[in-house]
Enzyme design. Structure first.
Site, mmCIF file in Angstrom:
data_model
loop_
_atom_site.group_PDB
_atom_site.id
_atom_site.type_symbol
_atom_site.label_atom_id
_atom_site.label_comp_id
_atom_site.label_asym_id
_atom_site.label_seq_id
_atom_site.Cartn_x
_atom_site.Cartn_y
_atom_site.Cartn_z
ATOM 1 C CE1 TYR A 278 0.287 1.980 4.145
ATOM 2 C CE2 TYR A 278 0.727 -0.401 4.627
ATOM 3 C CZ TYR A 278 0.848 0.881 4.930
ATOM 4 O OH TYR A 278 1.430 1.311 6.239
ATOM 5 C CB CYS A 279 1.863 3.842 -1.824
ATOM 6 S SG CYS A 279 1.115 3.543 -3.390
ATOM 7 C CB THR A 280 -0.136 8.342 -0.458
ATOM 8 O OG1 THR A 280 0.785 8.488 0.461
ATOM 9 C CG2 THR A 280 -1.031 9.381 -0.085
#
Length: 427
Positions: A278-280
């Protein structure tokens, strides 16, 4: 989104270069609003809604401005985040096309819009009507008709000082570049999970009996594809803190020999391990999952739309803290993304956040930059250490020749060139 190379400085030091913008999402006077939806719209759309931006259907261009109170229509400015991998035959002509439309329509859009042969990556701000007009126009192009556009409110107008609309060889910066990656082929990237599917996976993982060898969730690895300073103010439960301060230096799973505690993918079975990334906003995961595919990792999953899309749909379930964003707001509470957040959900455990100087808990999940312009470190700091060290990150910096004044509240320093030739110590 990975913007760390937008300026000539690298890593956490680069983020001091935005202008001073008072963004009081976390101050006392604004705290009471956290219990209400931040982002309420009473626009009358025909056969659609504001949230239709996330679907194939275009947002209607005919909007009826509400006549209700300021509280009903919380913010006039919004921030847009979107990216899309698609072949663009002549990206420089596409840049000219975008610029011509914005100028012809007189749209007030600031931020970063990058295009190249692999697609588009954008993070920009503007008045709501201008932002929707830009999105409507973009989605009229069949190449971008199904693009996921994420919107969040901006309390104090623009979150970017200017518009940077241009061709860029890499949509995100990574060591060695990314033009050679097969980003246009979805099969080369990780499998996207919807926010609800992601939540189900995390809840199952966090209930895993680690002592049971038969528990299928033992082979799951939760991978945060962000920077360490982003993790410091918020992350999914169970995610290890990244050891990098810039996406271009990310190296999970790339070492063939060395096994390190900072790499969750070192010494794992590439065929059996299931990796949740996951990331932003999603683009860093799409890029990095393509790299991991090349390294032989088989079971790769990403969070579709990233954390911001998750918080909008699922609230802060399995999430701890705030979300770091690469604009003048810096830190956003989960409640800004969803109207479904309850008072109980807002009471999250933020005891993981520590002061960089004294290691005690901080009361505000928001970074500041060292007052020493030649250091400029982005760090978390408690109120006492801010006062004792006059806004610096360490005792050494307090004696530096070029000290900026201590900023109170959520103010940010101006662009570095405002201080470059100034000797501020003692002023």
């Amino acid at each position: 989104m990975g913007w760390c190379s937008e300026v000539s400085w690298s890593g956490a030091h680069a983020l001091a270069l935005a202008p001073i913008v008072t963004a009081s999402f976390c101050n006392t006077s604004f705290a009471s609003k956290l219990r209400k939806p931040f982002f309420k719209f009473n626009f009358k759309f025909s056969n659609s809604s504001f949230l239709a931006l996330a679907h194939r259907k275009l947002v209607p261009t005919a909007l009826t401005r509400p006549t209700s109170s300021r509280d009903d229509f919380a913010f006039d400015f919004v921030v847009l985040n979107f990216y899309h991998f698609v072949f663009i035959e002549d990206p420089r002509a596409e840049v000219t096309k975008h610029r011509s439309f914005l100028e012809l329509e007189g749209l007030d859009i600031n931020g970063r819009v990058y295009l190249n042969e692999q697609g588009i990556n954008a993070q920009c701000s503007g008045p709501l009507k201008d932002a929707l007009a830009y999105v409507n126009w973009l989605r009229e192009d069949s190449r971008f008709s199904d693009i996921l556009v994420q919107i969040s409110p901006s309390e104090n107008g623009h979150t970017f000082p200017t518009l940077k609309l241009r061709y860029k060889p890499s949509l995100v910066q990574f060591e060695g570049g990314i033009p050679h990656l097969s980003l246009l082929d979805p099969s080369k990237r990780a499998m996207p999970l919807s926010p609800s599917e992601w939540r189900d996976r995390l809840e199952a993982i966090n209930k895993t009996n680690l002592t049971s060898k038969d528990d299928p969730n033992r082979n799951y690895i939760l991978l945060d594809i962000r920077n360490g300073y982003e993790w410091d103010i918020g992350h999914f439960r169970g995610a290890q803190r990244p050891s990098v301060d810039c996406f271009r230096n990310t190296s999970f799973g790339l070492s063939q020999e060395e096994i390190t505690a900072s790499d969750p993918l070192s010494n794992v079975d590439k065929e059996k391990a299931t990796i949740l990334m996951y990331c932003t906003g999603g683009i860093r995961c799409d890029v990095y999952s393509t790299i991991l595919r090349q390294q032989g990792f088989q079971n790769l999953y990403t969070l579709k739309g990233g954390v911001s899309h998750y918080l909008k749909n699922e609230g802060p379930a399995e999430w701890v803290g705030n979300l770091f964003v690469f604009d003048s707001r810096l830190s956003l509470p989960p409640s800004i993304y969803t109207a479904a957040t309850t008072e109980a959900q807002l009471t999250t455990d933020d005891r993981f956040a520590k002061c960089y100087v004294c290691s005690l808990e901080v009361s505000e999940l928001r970074h500041r930059n060292c007052a020493n312009i030649d250091c400029n470190l982005l760090f978390l700091c408690c109120a006492k250490c801010v006062e004792d060290l006059r806004g610096c990150c360490c005792l050494t910096c307090t004696t530096a020749p070029r000290l900026r004044p201590v900023l109170n509240g959520n103010q940010r320093y101006k662009k570095w060139h405002n201080y470059r030739d100034m000797h501020l110590q003692g002023k």
